[in-house]
Design a protein around this motif. Structure first.
Motif, PDB file in Angstrom:
ATOM      1  N   ARG A  82       0.835  -1.212   0.000  1.00 29.24           N
ATOM      2  CA  ARG A  82       0.000   0.000   0.000  1.00 29.24           C
ATOM      3  C   ARG A  82       0.867   1.259   0.000  1.00 29.24           C
ATOM      4  O   ARG A  82       0.546   2.238  -0.692  1.00 29.24           O
ATOM      5  N   GLU A  83       1.940   1.256   0.786  1.00 25.68           N
ATOM      6  CA  GLU A  83       2.793   2.442   0.860  1.00 25.68           C
ATOM      7  C   GLU A  83       3.528   2.688  -0.452  1.00 25.68           C
ATOM      8  O   GLU A  83       3.915   3.828  -0.746  1.00 25.68           O
ATOM      9  N   MET A  84       3.730   1.642  -1.260  1.00 25.17           N
ATOM     10  CA  MET A  84       4.350   1.819  -2.580  1.00 25.17           C
ATOM     11  C   MET A  84       3.318   2.106  -3.662  1.00 25.17           C
ATOM     12  O   MET A  84       3.653   2.187  -4.839  1.00 25.17           O
ATOM     13  N   GLY A  85       2.045   2.215  -3.278  1.00 27.90           N
ATOM     14  CA  GLY A  85       0.999   2.521  -4.239  1.00 27.90           C
ATOM     15  C   GLY A  85       0.422   1.297  -4.913  1.00 27.90           C
ATOM     16  O   GLY A  85      -0.249   1.426  -5.943  1.00 27.90           O
ATOM     17  N   ASN A  86       0.645   0.121  -4.357  1.00 23.84           N
ATOM     18  CA  ASN A  86       0.133  -1.139  -4.918  1.00 23.84           C
ATOM     19  C   ASN A  86       0.403  -1.220  -6.429  1.00 23.84           C
ATOM     20  O   ASN A  86      -0.517  -1.301  -7.249  1.00 23.84           O
ATOM     21  N   PRO A  87       1.687  -1.253  -6.819  1.00 21.57           N
ATOM     22  CA  PRO A  87       2.016  -1.249  -8.251  1.00 21.57           C
ATOM     23  C   PRO A  87       1.699  -2.585  -8.910  1.00 21.57           C
ATOM     24  O   PRO A  87       1.487  -3.599  -8.227  1.00 21.57           O
ATOM     25  N   VAL A  88       1.648  -2.593 -10.241  1.00 25.81           N
ATOM     26  CA  VAL A  88       1.597  -3.855 -10.985  1.00 25.81           C
ATOM     27  C   VAL A  88       2.874  -4.612 -10.644  1.00 25.81           C
ATOM     28  O   VAL A  88       3.983  -4.103 -10.834  1.00 25.81           O
ATOM     29  N   ALA A  89       2.734  -5.810 -10.127  1.00 25.56           N
ATOM     30  CA  ALA A  89       3.882  -6.525  -9.565  1.00 25.56           C
ATOM     31  C   ALA A  89       4.985  -6.753 -10.596  1.00 25.56           C
ATOM     32  O   ALA A  89       6.166  -6.619 -10.292  1.00 25.56           O
ATOM     33  N   SER A  90       4.596  -7.083 -11.838  1.00 24.84           N
ATOM     34  CA  SER A  90       5.605  -7.363 -12.861  1.00 24.84           C
ATOM     35  C   SER A  90       6.362  -6.106 -13.273  1.00 24.84           C
ATOM     36  O   SER A  90       7.426  -6.203 -13.889  1.00 24.84           O
ATOM     37  N   GLN A  91       5.832  -4.942 -12.947  1.00 19.61           N
ATOM     38  CA  GLN A  91       6.481  -3.691 -13.325  1.00 19.61           C
ATOM     39  C   GLN A  91       7.242  -3.053 -12.160  1.00 19.61           C
ATOM     40  O   GLN A  91       7.799  -1.963 -12.304  1.00 19.61           O
ATOM     41  N   LEU A  92       7.250  -3.720 -11.016  1.00 20.05           N
ATOM     42  CA  LEU A  92       8.020  -3.214  -9.884  1.00 20.05           C
ATOM     43  C   LEU A  92       9.510  -3.262 -10.230  1.00 20.05           C
ATOM     44  O   LEU A  92       9.996  -4.249 -10.770  1.00 20.05           O
ATOM     45  N   THR A  93      10.222  -2.201  -9.936  1.00 18.73           N
ATOM     46  CA  THR A  93      11.649  -2.135 -10.251  1.00 18.73           C
ATOM     47  C   THR A  93      12.461  -1.913  -8.983  1.00 18.73           C
ATOM     48  O   THR A  93      11.934  -1.501  -7.946  1.00 18.73           O
ATOM     49  N   GLY A  94      13.755  -2.193  -9.097  1.00 19.54           N
ATOM     50  CA  GLY A  94      14.642  -1.951  -7.971  1.00 19.54           C
ATOM     51  C   GLY A  94      14.661  -0.486  -7.579  1.00 19.54           C
ATOM     52  O   GLY A  94      14.746  -0.144  -6.391  1.00 19.54           O
ATOM     53  N   ALA A  95      14.576   0.415  -8.568  1.00 18.41           N
ATOM     54  CA  ALA A  95      14.576   1.855  -8.279  1.00 18.41           C
ATOM     55  C   ALA A  95      13.342   2.255  -7.491  1.00 18.41           C
ATOM     56  O   ALA A  95      13.413   3.064  -6.550  1.00 18.41           O
ATOM     57  N   THR A  96      12.179   1.684  -7.849  1.00 17.43           N
ATOM     58  CA  THR A  96      10.948   1.989  -7.115  1.00 17.43           C
ATOM     59  C   THR A  96      11.071   1.558  -5.659  1.00 17.43           C
ATOM     60  O   THR A  96      10.710   2.291  -4.734  1.00 17.43           O
ATOM     61  N   TYR A  97      11.598   0.345  -5.460  1.00 17.82           N
ATOM     62  CA  TYR A  97      11.707  -0.164  -4.096  1.00 17.82           C
ATOM     63  C   TYR A  97      12.736   0.625  -3.282  1.00 17.82           C
ATOM     64  O   TYR A  97      12.482   0.964  -2.118  1.00 17.82           O
TER      65      TYR A  97
ATOM     66  N   ALA B  15      13.671   3.658  -3.581  1.00 20.97           N
ATOM     67  CA  ALA B  15      13.124   4.974  -3.228  1.00 20.97           C
ATOM     68  C   ALA B  15      12.192   4.847  -2.026  1.00 20.97           C
ATOM     69  O   ALA B  15      12.208   5.681  -1.105  1.00 20.97           O
ATOM     70  N   TYR B  16      11.379   3.794  -2.020  1.00 17.69           N
ATOM     71  CA  TYR B  16      10.499   3.537  -0.874  1.00 17.69           C
ATOM     72  C   TYR B  16      11.335   3.261   0.378  1.00 17.69           C
ATOM     73  O   TYR B  16      11.035   3.763   1.474  1.00 17.69           O
ATOM     74  N   ARG B  17      12.415   2.475   0.210  1.00 21.90           N
ATOM     75  CA  ARG B  17      13.274   2.151   1.354  1.00 21.90           C
ATOM     76  C   ARG B  17      13.924   3.405   1.926  1.00 21.90           C
ATOM     77  O   ARG B  17      14.028   3.564   3.147  1.00 21.90           O
ATOM     78  N   ALA B  18      14.366   4.295   1.050  1.00 18.84           N
ATOM     79  CA  ALA B  18      14.983   5.539   1.511  1.00 18.84           C
ATOM     80  C   ALA B  18      13.999   6.366   2.330  1.00 18.84           C
ATOM     81  O   ALA B  18      14.371   6.969   3.350  1.00 18.84           O
ATOM     82  N   ALA B  19      12.739   6.380   1.906  1.00 21.84           N
ATOM     83  CA  ALA B  19      11.722   7.121   2.649  1.00 21.84           C
ATOM     84  C   ALA B  19      11.488   6.493   4.019  1.00 21.84           C
ATOM     85  O   ALA B  19      11.300   7.205   5.023  1.00 21.84           O
ATOM     86  N   ARG B  20      11.497   5.186   4.076  1.00 20.06           N
ATOM     87  CA  ARG B  20      11.316   4.487   5.357  1.00 20.06           C
ATOM     88  C   ARG B  20      12.468   4.804   6.312  1.00 20.06           C
ATOM     89  O   ARG B  20      12.258   5.056   7.500  1.00 20.06           O
ATOM     90  N   LEU B  21      13.688   4.795   5.787  1.00 19.44           N
ATOM     91  CA  LEU B  21      14.845   5.099   6.627  1.00 19.44           C
ATOM     92  C   LEU B  21      14.781   6.533   7.130  1.00 19.44           C
ATOM     93  O   LEU B  21      15.105   6.814   8.289  1.00 19.44           O
ATOM     94  N   ALA B  22      14.359   7.449   6.255  1.00 18.59           N
ATOM     95  CA  ALA B  22      14.262   8.856   6.641  1.00 18.59           C
ATOM     96  C   ALA B  22      13.215   9.073   7.725  1.00 18.59           C
ATOM     97  O   ALA B  22      13.326  10.004   8.527  1.00 18.59           O
ATOM     98  N   SER B  23      12.211   8.192   7.769  1.00 18.55           N
ATOM     99  CA  SER B  23      11.159   8.331   8.776  1.00 18.55           C
ATOM    100  C   SER B  23      11.555   7.726  10.121  1.00 18.55           C
ATOM    101  O   SER B  23      10.779   7.774  11.074  1.00 18.55           O
TER     102      SER B  23
END
Length: 340
Positions: A90-105, A107-115
């Motif tokens: 949900r926090e990643m916007g529920n992307p199409v799984a086959s289109q999930l990329t390392g860059a998308t993840y 970026a999400y991880r960086a936001a989690r660390l910043a929080s």
């Protein structure tokens, strides 16, 4: 265009029997070109593997649901793991799984660390998500590779494992006696300190698993049963406790409260594990064998147990006797500097 003659007199085939499957080839004669075209159309009909599958458009939450149905239901901590996975999706916007990329993840991880999320937590979450893709790929549920395979876990500074001295042990158990209303807390803590087990393993003990001078732990984190010897006095005391107070109840919060009241300063996340670390540390400081400790603690890998190796009395003492400086005693003599 299916078949067309080129300027040099050759015949070019450019055919797309179905969307996404295109064939191109050039022949000397029109007959060869026609036969090739007919063969391409026939094979698409006769061989399903020639027909490209529609792209997998399922979103990440749906894929996590399939993972739970096909594999996750057998895990002991499935409810907690599923909650973590669903929140990530949900926090990643529920992307199409086959289109999930390392860059998308990342970026999400960086936001989690910043929080303020810890590095260990985000590494665990990456492991959970990679497991979803890897398992579904192995089961044939998806036909693409893990899109996060190239994402590496964060390199973390190894945490110091805190253990209690004899004086601190006495301080903690006095606090348990003074501040814990349930009698189970003292007994469970004693078992953890005597055997190096996890708090949940001790709390789940039943009378039939304490016999013949041994404690049998089942339903462990590593899914393997293990038996740890105890002295006869503790053996009898445990059975006496069961007779007087019944089975252990959940007393983890009571123990945490006692730690706070004791005044001991423990690193975050090591409250219930401090007794396990204390057992392992004292075991090694008193000359215990690292392989024996691995079996007692139930570690699947010796790498986990090696965290305590430095506490052994003779750990790395060969540095003194085998190093190149051993034969040059003058290095230890006081040196003077002539400035004239």
């Amino acid at each position: 265009m299916a078949i067309q003659q080129t300027d040099d007199g050759r015949w070019k085939v450019d055919v797309e029997p179905i969307k996404g499957k295109r064939f191109r080839k050039t022949f000397k004669t029109k007959g060869e070109a026609q036969r090739f075209e007919a063969t391409c159309r026939a094979k698409v009909i006769d061989k399903p593997d020639w027909t490209p599958k529609p792209r997998d458009r399922r979103r990440l939450l749906e894929l996590i649901g399939r993972w739970r149905l096909l594999h996750g239901h057998a895990l002991s901590d499935i409810h907690r793991t599923e909650l973590v996975l669903n929140r990530m999706a949900r926090e990643m916007g529920n992307p199409v799984a086959s289109q999930l990329t390392g860059a998308t993840y990342t970026a999400y991880r960086a936001a989690r660390l910043a929080s303020g999320t810890s590095g260990k937590t985000v590494n665990n979450q990456l492991g959970y998500l990679c497991s979803v893709f890897n398992v579904l790929r192995q089961l044939g549920e998806i036909d693409y590779e893990n899109p996060l395979a190239s994402v590496k876990p964060l390199k973390l500074q190894e945490r110091e494992l805190t253990y209690l001295s004899d004086a601190h042990i006495d301080q903690l158990f006095r606090a348990i006696q003074d501040h814990c209303r349930t009698p189970h807390t003292y007994m469970v803590a004693t078992i953890c300190l005597a055997t190096g087990c996890r708090w949940g393993e001790a709390q789940a003990l039943r009378p039939e698993r304490v016999r013949d001078g041994h404690v049998l732990f089942v339903n462990t984190k590593g899914k393997r049963r293990r038996s740890v010897p105890i002295d006869q006095a503790l053996h009898d005391r445990i059975h006496q406790h069961f007779q007087e107070h019944g089975l252990f109840t959940n007393c983890r919060d009571s123990f945490d409260y006692a730690v706070n009241m004791s005044g001991l300063k423990l690193p975050a996340g090591q409250k219930s594990h401090v007794l396990r670390h204390t057992f392992a540390s004292h075991f090694m400081m008193n000359g215990g064998n690292i392989l024996t400790l691995q079996k007692v603690l139930g570690h699947a890998s010796l790498n986990m147990t090696m965290r305590y190796a430095h506490l052994a009395p003779d750990y790395l003492k060969d540095v003194i006797t085998l190093g190149p400086i051993r034969g040059f005693r003058h290095f230890y003599a006081a040196q003077t500097c002539d400035r004239t």
